[in-house]
Motif scaffolding. Structure first.
Motif, PDB file in Angstrom:
ATOM      1  N   PHE A 191       0.962  -1.128  -0.030  1.00  0.00           N
ATOM      2  CA  PHE A 191      -0.061  -0.013  -0.055  1.00  0.00           C
ATOM      3  C   PHE A 191       0.925   1.263   0.139  1.00  0.00           C
ATOM      4  N   VAL A 192       2.031   1.168   0.686  1.00  0.00           N
ATOM      5  CA  VAL A 192       2.811   2.329   0.670  1.00  0.00           C
ATOM      6  C   VAL A 192       3.356   2.599  -0.644  1.00  0.00           C
ATOM      7  N   LYS A 193       3.950   1.439  -1.309  1.00  0.00           N
ATOM      8  CA  LYS A 193       4.440   1.756  -2.536  1.00  0.00           C
ATOM      9  C   LYS A 193       3.275   2.179  -3.785  1.00  0.00           C
ATOM     10  N   PHE A 194       2.279   1.652  -3.588  1.00  0.00           N
ATOM     11  CA  PHE A 194       0.867   1.877  -4.440  1.00  0.00           C
ATOM     12  C   PHE A 194       0.762   3.532  -4.332  1.00  0.00           C
ATOM     13  N   ASN A 195       0.307   3.782  -3.007  1.00  0.00           N
ATOM     14  CA  ASN A 195       0.416   5.101  -2.666  1.00  0.00           C
ATOM     15  C   ASN A 195       1.482   6.202  -3.247  1.00  0.00           C
ATOM     16  N   LYS A 225      -0.339  -7.976  -4.272  1.00  0.00           N
ATOM     17  CA  LYS A 225       0.133  -7.069  -5.026  1.00  0.00           C
ATOM     18  C   LYS A 225      -1.208  -6.214  -5.066  1.00  0.00           C
ATOM     19  N   ILE A 226      -0.936  -4.744  -5.375  1.00  0.00           N
ATOM     20  CA  ILE A 226      -2.058  -3.894  -5.536  1.00  0.00           C
ATOM     21  C   ILE A 226      -2.212  -3.109  -6.737  1.00  0.00           C
ATOM     22  N   ARG A 227      -3.293  -3.111  -7.657  1.00  0.00           N
ATOM     23  CA  ARG A 227      -3.324  -2.589  -8.968  1.00  0.00           C
ATOM     24  C   ARG A 227      -4.517  -1.845  -9.018  1.00  0.00           C
ATOM     25  N   ALA A 228      -4.224  -0.360  -9.641  1.00  0.00           N
ATOM     26  CA  ALA A 228      -5.391   0.373 -10.042  1.00  0.00           C
ATOM     27  C   ALA A 228      -6.172  -0.222 -10.956  1.00  0.00           C
ATOM     28  N   TYR A 243      -4.696  12.882  -4.748  1.00  0.00           N
ATOM     29  CA  TYR A 243      -3.739  11.703  -5.435  1.00  0.00           C
ATOM     30  C   TYR A 243      -3.044  10.940  -4.488  1.00  0.00           C
ATOM     31  N   LYS A 244      -3.368  10.993  -3.284  1.00  0.00           N
ATOM     32  CA  LYS A 244      -2.825  10.216  -2.030  1.00  0.00           C
ATOM     33  C   LYS A 244      -3.832   9.145  -1.617  1.00  0.00           C
ATOM     34  N   PRO A 245      -3.753   8.033  -1.770  1.00  0.00           N
ATOM     35  CA  PRO A 245      -4.764   7.238  -1.681  1.00  0.00           C
ATOM     36  C   PRO A 245      -4.844   6.939  -0.099  1.00  0.00           C
ATOM     37  N   HIS A 246      -3.614   7.267   0.886  1.00  0.00           N
ATOM     38  CA  HIS A 246      -3.730   6.820   2.219  1.00  0.00           C
ATOM     39  C   HIS A 246      -4.652   7.993   3.138  1.00  0.00           C
ATOM     40  N   LEU A 247      -5.227   9.063   2.313  1.00  0.00           N
ATOM     41  CA  LEU A 247      -5.952   9.971   2.821  1.00  0.00           C
ATOM     42  C   LEU A 247      -7.540   9.897   2.720  1.00  0.00           C
ATOM     43  N   PHE A 248      -8.117   8.875   1.798  1.00  0.00           N
ATOM     44  CA  PHE A 248      -9.352   8.658   1.755  1.00  0.00           C
ATOM     45  C   PHE A 248      -9.660   7.836   2.740  1.00  0.00           C
TER      46      PHE A 248
END
Length: 350
Positions: A191-195, A225-228, A243-248
């Motif tokens: 998730f860190v890498k995806f973000n 793995k995490i994919r959009a 543009y920062k997934p961790h904030l949603f």
């Protein structure tokens, strides 16, 4: 969640000549006899429910008998173009089982299920109204991420391969509680890498229902793995936070995993790893990313006020004047990638 999805509307941007030339150069254009508008001429539809009886917000559509035969033939042709060389010799072994229409979101796609009648294996693909924003998102994902993207464009119709995985919101509800502590730590790392990828590439609105978790068996362990899966909000929003997934709030549990399973030094390590790998991908795709950015800078992708707001916010974050001077979303993406290259160089780089 349904109301939120329905509210996330934005203008659809047409494909201009520079983008079409880019797609032609990199073999993304194709020829087919099915347009998105053709599939809209369905005669009836029924709601599609999941295994638990919940409305999926998709409907299964039906066509007049004389139209369905031609539609099926053309959909099989699209399938062979997407997955092989377009040869029609396999048509006899293919069956179009279902055509579903999505009633929410920006792209309102059709989902096509094609089954091989010899072994009952099936594959999905999507037909959508082409939108320049989404195409730039697909291309940036293809170049900058570890994932390859398979799609084709015919005039104003976009054809996309299905991305396999468990939707992030479903994974939270049904799968996360079954994960071991080690597996949760792996998900946190990903998730860190995806973000980081989303933030650098300006892929917005990555709420949990817009990405998938992919479990992979590796010897004696399960890795993730995490994919959009949704690229509609590529380089559109004015707020850098989007543009920062961790904030949603929809991603709260993923962010909690990061906070609970990773130290600050580990988070920074994984961020640096992703930035370094991204710069290597840029180095290996110099010509292609240059051509993409030339097309992107020629395409209006957001209102002027979004561009100005985003440029100022990223300038405050980086103190790089190129963001403040940017007059298009393409220039902001270019500034972001150049910023990465300057700060993460490798021996032998130009």
């Amino acid at each position: 969640m349904t109301n939120e999805k329905q509210q996330l509307k934005k203008e659809s941007f047409p494909i201009n000549k520079p983008l079409r030339d880019y797609l032609d150069t990199y073999k993304r254009l194709t020829k087919t006899n099915v347009f998105y508008e053709d599939l809209l001429r369905f005669q009836g539809a029924i709601s599609v429910f999941d295994k638990e009886g919940k409305d999926t917000l998709w409907v299964r559509v039906y066509y007049n008998e004389y139209e369905r035969a031609e539609i099926d033939k053309n959909l099989k042709k699209i399938y062979t173009l997407l997955h092989s060389d377009g040869n029609e010799s396999s048509f006899a072994f293919l069956n179009v089982d279902q055509i579903d229409f999505c009633t929410f979101g920006n792209s309102k796609p059709f989902r096509i299920k094609v089954r091989n009648i010899l072994n009952d294996n099936y594959t999905h693909f999507y037909i959508k109204k082409a939108d320049a924003s989404r195409i730039y998102g697909l291309e940036l994902e293809h170049i900058l991420s570890p994932n390859r993207i398979n799609y084709l464009v015919f005039k104003d119709t976009l054809i996309e391969e299905h991305i396999v995985g468990i939707p992030g919101d479903v994974f939270i509800e049904k799968n996360l509680k079954e994960c071991t502590e080690h597996e949760k730590a792996q998900i946190a790392k990903q998730f860190v890498k995806f973000n980081e990828r989303c933030m650098i590439g300006l892929l917005g609105d990555m709420r949990s229902y817009n990405f998938v978790i992919i479990p992979i068996y590796d010897f004696d362990q399960l890795v993730f793995k995490i994919r959009a899966i949704d690229f509609d909000q590529q380089s559109y929003e004015g707020s850098f936070k989007l543009y920062k997934p961790h904030l949603f709030k929809e991603n709260f549990q993923y962010n909690q995993l990061v906070q609970n399973k990773l130290s600050q030094s580990s988070i920074e390590q994984y961020q640096n790893e992703e930035r370094s790998v991204l710069v290597k991908r840029l180095r290996d795709s110099k010509v292609r990313i240059h051509d993409l950015l030339v097309a992107m800078k020629s395409t209006p992708l957001a209102p002027k006020e979004h561009i100005e707001q985003l440029g100022k916010e990223i300038y405050n974050y980086t103190l790089d004047l190129n963001f403040k001077k940017a007059t298009s979303m393409g220039e902001i993406v270019e500034a972001a990638l150049n910023f990465m290259k300057r700060n993460f160089r490798f021996e032998g780089d130009d």
